[in-house]
Motif scaffolding. Structure first.
Motif, PDB file in Angstrom:
ATOM      1  N   UNK A 111       0.840  -1.192   0.000  1.00 22.70           N
ATOM      2  CA  UNK A 111       0.000   0.000   0.000  1.00 22.70           C
ATOM      3  C   UNK A 111       0.877   1.246   0.000  1.00 22.70           C
ATOM      4  N   UNK A 112       1.939   1.225   0.818  1.00 23.78           N
ATOM      5  CA  UNK A 112       2.804   2.402   0.914  1.00 23.78           C
ATOM      6  C   UNK A 112       3.525   2.660  -0.395  1.00 23.78           C
ATOM      7  N   UNK A 113       3.793   1.595  -1.150  1.00 23.34           N
ATOM      8  CA  UNK A 113       4.609   1.741  -2.346  1.00 23.34           C
ATOM      9  C   UNK A 113       3.914   2.514  -3.446  1.00 23.34           C
ATOM     10  N   UNK A 114       2.585   2.562  -3.451  1.00 25.69           N
ATOM     11  CA  UNK A 114       1.885   3.292  -4.497  1.00 25.69           C
ATOM     12  C   UNK A 114       0.404   3.011  -4.459  1.00 25.69           C
ATOM     13  N   UNK A 115      -0.389   3.718  -5.293  1.00 26.15           N
ATOM     14  CA  UNK A 115      -1.833   3.528  -5.291  1.00 26.15           C
ATOM     15  C   UNK A 115      -2.210   2.140  -5.773  1.00 26.15           C
ATOM     16  N   UNK A 116      -3.263   1.600  -5.177  1.00 27.37           N
ATOM     17  CA  UNK A 116      -3.740   0.280  -5.573  1.00 27.37           C
ATOM     18  C   UNK A 116      -4.430   0.369  -6.932  1.00 27.37           C
ATOM     19  N   UNK A 117      -4.203  -0.622  -7.770  1.00 24.96           N
ATOM     20  CA  UNK A 117      -4.793  -0.650  -9.101  1.00 24.96           C
ATOM     21  C   UNK A 117      -6.175  -1.276  -9.048  1.00 24.96           C
ATOM     22  N   UNK A 118      -7.073  -0.776  -9.870  1.00 24.47           N
ATOM     23  CA  UNK A 118      -8.401  -1.373 -10.001  1.00 24.47           C
ATOM     24  C   UNK A 118      -8.277  -2.581 -10.915  1.00 24.47           C
ATOM     25  N   UNK A 119      -8.706  -3.728 -10.432  1.00 23.27           N
ATOM     26  CA  UNK A 119      -8.545  -4.964 -11.202  1.00 23.27           C
ATOM     27  C   UNK A 119      -9.861  -5.664 -11.506  1.00 23.27           C
ATOM     28  N   UNK A 120     -10.979  -5.156 -10.989  1.00 24.70           N
ATOM     29  CA  UNK A 120     -12.278  -5.777 -11.255  1.00 24.70           C
ATOM     30  C   UNK A 120     -13.323  -4.698 -11.512  1.00 24.70           C
ATOM     31  N   UNK A 121     -14.414  -5.090 -12.169  1.00 22.77           N
ATOM     32  CA  UNK A 121     -15.519  -4.181 -12.414  1.00 22.77           C
ATOM     33  C   UNK A 121     -16.195  -3.771 -11.105  1.00 22.77           C
ATOM     34  N   UNK A 122     -16.264  -4.694 -10.161  1.00 29.25           N
ATOM     35  CA  UNK A 122     -16.864  -4.383  -8.863  1.00 29.25           C
ATOM     36  C   UNK A 122     -16.095  -3.251  -8.187  1.00 29.25           C
ATOM     37  N   UNK A 123     -14.767  -3.309  -8.240  1.00 30.85           N
ATOM     38  CA  UNK A 123     -13.970  -2.229  -7.655  1.00 30.85           C
ATOM     39  C   UNK A 123     -14.234  -0.902  -8.355  1.00 30.85           C
ATOM     40  N   UNK A 124     -14.415  -0.963  -9.666  1.00 29.00           N
ATOM     41  CA  UNK A 124     -14.702   0.250 -10.436  1.00 29.00           C
ATOM     42  C   UNK A 124     -16.005   0.884  -9.963  1.00 29.00           C
ATOM     43  N   UNK A 125     -17.033   0.062  -9.767  1.00 27.20           N
ATOM     44  CA  UNK A 125     -18.323   0.575  -9.318  1.00 27.20           C
ATOM     45  C   UNK A 125     -18.240   1.076  -7.874  1.00 27.20           C
ATOM     46  N   UNK A 126     -17.495   0.351  -7.056  1.00 27.70           N
ATOM     47  CA  UNK A 126     -17.347   0.769  -5.664  1.00 27.70           C
ATOM     48  C   UNK A 126     -16.631   2.109  -5.568  1.00 27.70           C
ATOM     49  N   UNK A 210     -17.878 -11.257 -12.211  1.00 27.29           N
ATOM     50  CA  UNK A 210     -17.411  -9.891 -12.448  1.00 27.29           C
ATOM     51  C   UNK A 210     -17.379  -9.581 -13.938  1.00 27.29           C
ATOM     52  N   UNK A 211     -16.862 -10.510 -14.738  1.00 33.27           N
ATOM     53  CA  UNK A 211     -16.822 -10.306 -16.181  1.00 33.27           C
ATOM     54  C   UNK A 211     -18.203 -10.203 -16.778  1.00 33.27           C
ATOM     55  N   UNK A 212     -19.126 -11.020 -16.282  1.00 27.88           N
ATOM     56  CA  UNK A 212     -20.511 -10.971 -16.771  1.00 27.88           C
ATOM     57  C   UNK A 212     -21.149  -9.624 -16.452  1.00 27.88           C
ATOM     58  N   UNK A 213     -20.886  -9.120 -15.236  1.00 31.50           N
ATOM     59  CA  UNK A 213     -21.441  -7.822 -14.837  1.00 31.50           C
ATOM     60  C   UNK A 213     -20.876  -6.704 -15.699  1.00 31.50           C
ATOM     61  N   UNK A 214     -19.576  -6.778 -16.000  1.00 33.92           N
ATOM     62  CA  UNK A 214     -18.956  -5.753 -16.831  1.00 33.92           C
ATOM     63  C   UNK A 214     -19.507  -5.797 -18.253  1.00 33.92           C
ATOM     64  N   UNK A 215     -19.676  -7.003 -18.789  1.00 31.32           N
ATOM     65  CA  UNK A 215     -20.209  -7.151 -20.140  1.00 31.32           C
ATOM     66  C   UNK A 215     -21.648  -6.644 -20.216  1.00 31.32           C
ATOM     67  N   UNK A 216     -22.430  -6.937 -19.180  1.00 31.79           N
ATOM     68  CA  UNK A 216     -23.813  -6.460 -19.145  1.00 31.79           C
ATOM     69  C   UNK A 216     -23.865  -4.937 -19.094  1.00 31.79           C
ATOM     70  N   UNK A 217     -22.974  -4.343 -18.274  1.00 31.87           N
ATOM     71  CA  UNK A 217     -22.915  -2.882 -18.181  1.00 31.87           C
ATOM     72  C   UNK A 217     -22.507  -2.276 -19.516  1.00 31.87           C
ATOM     73  N   UNK A 218     -21.606  -2.959 -20.210  1.00 31.46           N
ATOM     74  CA  UNK A 218     -21.149  -2.470 -21.509  1.00 31.46           C
ATOM     75  C   UNK A 218     -22.273  -2.505 -22.533  1.00 31.46           C
ATOM     76  N   UNK A 219     -23.075  -3.570 -22.520  1.00 33.36           N
ATOM     77  CA  UNK A 219     -24.220  -3.661 -23.429  1.00 33.36           C
ATOM     78  C   UNK A 219     -25.239  -2.565 -23.148  1.00 33.36           C
ATOM     79  N   UNK A 220     -25.485  -2.325 -21.863  1.00 31.88           N
ATOM     80  CA  UNK A 220     -26.431  -1.275 -21.479  1.00 31.88           C
ATOM     81  C   UNK A 220     -25.932   0.093 -21.921  1.00 31.88           C
ATOM     82  N   UNK A 221     -24.629   0.285 -21.841  1.00 32.64           N
ATOM     83  CA  UNK A 221     -24.060   1.567 -22.252  1.00 32.64           C
ATOM     84  C   UNK A 221     -24.200   1.771 -23.753  1.00 32.64           C
ATOM     85  N   UNK A 222     -24.026   0.723 -24.529  1.00 29.68           N
ATOM     86  CA  UNK A 222     -24.193   0.850 -25.981  1.00 29.68           C
ATOM     87  C   UNK A 222     -25.629   1.236 -26.324  1.00 29.68           C
ATOM     88  N   UNK A 223     -26.598   0.632 -25.630  1.00 28.71           N
ATOM     89  CA  UNK A 223     -27.998   0.974 -25.872  1.00 28.71           C
ATOM     90  C   UNK A 223     -28.273   2.430 -25.497  1.00 28.71           C
TER      91      UNK A 223
END
Length: 320
Positions: A111-126, A210-223
């Motif tokens: 944690x001290x070494x640098x900012x944590x990277x976002x690695x999942x769609x759930x983290x992105x939404x959170x 997580x991948x399914x949720x991201x794909x679903x969100x992506x489809x909704x965004x296209x619509x």
């Protein structure tokens, strides 16, 4: 980055005055240009310092050479009774500085070494939800600080409180400031949107829930955007190119103002990708994207701390 968060001050029963020192006042105290700062930013830090100064330095356990490294916690023109009022307020103060909510980390840790990277769609939404929650909590905290300071003003009197307020700003090398909300520039709106598209596409291939949720969100965004499949491929390509060019950590997603260092180069790169998107999509499809971008981010302003008497924010105003 978080080394300054690791306290050398302790309130444990086994730590007497000779075993502690106050935390440093902050990175902008006693140096650099005077920066505007809000009461909500300054006073939790000041009262924390008063409490630590009283516990650690006020009782003569440290040599003078050490004590002189830390400024007196009170303005010299306050009398003994007024200092006691300020000290009692410090011990009763229960509104923590914002960085107090950070998790402390040992030097060299992940944690001290640098900012944590976002690695999942759930983290992105959170992260998005946390930003909204932080904004609401900050508003409530500002109201609480204002209420507490008004009561302190009544106990000290207008003149003495004015002395205290001037001293607090002097300690932190600050001038009175206020929080100003500014509309997000259009280029920054596009940057956030394209970054979001790239992240959704990235996580959609992860598989699992997580991948399914991201794909679903992506489809909704296209619509919601109303683009054809071919236009979506163009949008995907430009978003991916922008994310690679900015290394994904130069686009600030947390509702604060764009960073100062290197901002001109970042802005130029983003503008270039926006122009490429417009050229590749054509006018009609680009207008659909622009409409969607504005609908998502027009109501999500950036915050700037500006001088209290400023009619509008200044370019060198401090970010908080």
């Amino acid at each position: 980055m978080l080394l300054w968060c690791i306290p050398i001050f302790s309130e444990s029963g086994q730590s007497g005055p000779s075993k502690c020192l106050p935390l440093a006042l902050g990175p902008f105290a006693f140096g650099g240009a005077m920066r505007p700062a809000t009461d909500e930013y300054l006073y939790p830090r000041y009262f924390r310092y008063v409490k630590q100064w009283d516990k650690c330095l006020a009782h003569g356990e440290w040599p003078v050479s050490k004590v002189e490294q830390f400024p007196n916690a009170y303005p010299s023109r306050l009398n003994k009774d007024q200092r006691e009022i300020v000290t009692r307020e410090a011990y009763d103060w229960d509104i923590a500085p914002r960085e107090a909510t950070l998790k402390l980390a040992a030097p060299g840790s992940a944690i001290e070494a640098g900012p944590m990277r976002i690695t999942t769609w759930v983290q992105m939404r959170e992260l998005s939800e946390q930003r909204k929650q932080d904004s609401a909590e900050r508003s409530e905290k500002a109201k609480a600080v204002e209420s507490r300071l008004e009561k302190l003003r009544l106990r000290l009197g207008e003149t003495s409180f004015g002395l205290l307020d001037a001293y607090v700003h002097e300690l932190f090398h600050a001038i009175p400031g206020r929080l100003a909300l500014q509309p997000l520039p259009e280029w920054a709106m596009f940057a956030r949107y394209l970054n979001s598209i790239a992240m959704m596409d990235k996580f959609a291939v992860n598989g699992g829930e997580d991948g399914t949720a991201a794909a679903s969100a992506r489809d909704e965004e296209q619509k919601a955007c109303g683009l054809s499949d071919s236009d979506e491929e163009t949008l995907r390509r430009v978003a991916d190119d922008l994310q690679k060019d900015t290394q994904n950590d130069l686009i600030e997603p947390r509702g604060t103002a764009p960073r100062q260092g290197g901002s001109a180069a970042i802005r130029e790169g983003i503008d270039s990708h926006i122009a490429q998107l417009k050229s590749d999509l054509g006018e009609a499809s680009f207008e659909r994207v622009a409409k969607r971008v504005h609908s998502l981010y027009e109501s999500d302003p950036i915050s700037r701390v500006v001088p209290l008497d400023s009619a509008k924010s200044q370019p060198d105003a401090g970010d908080q």
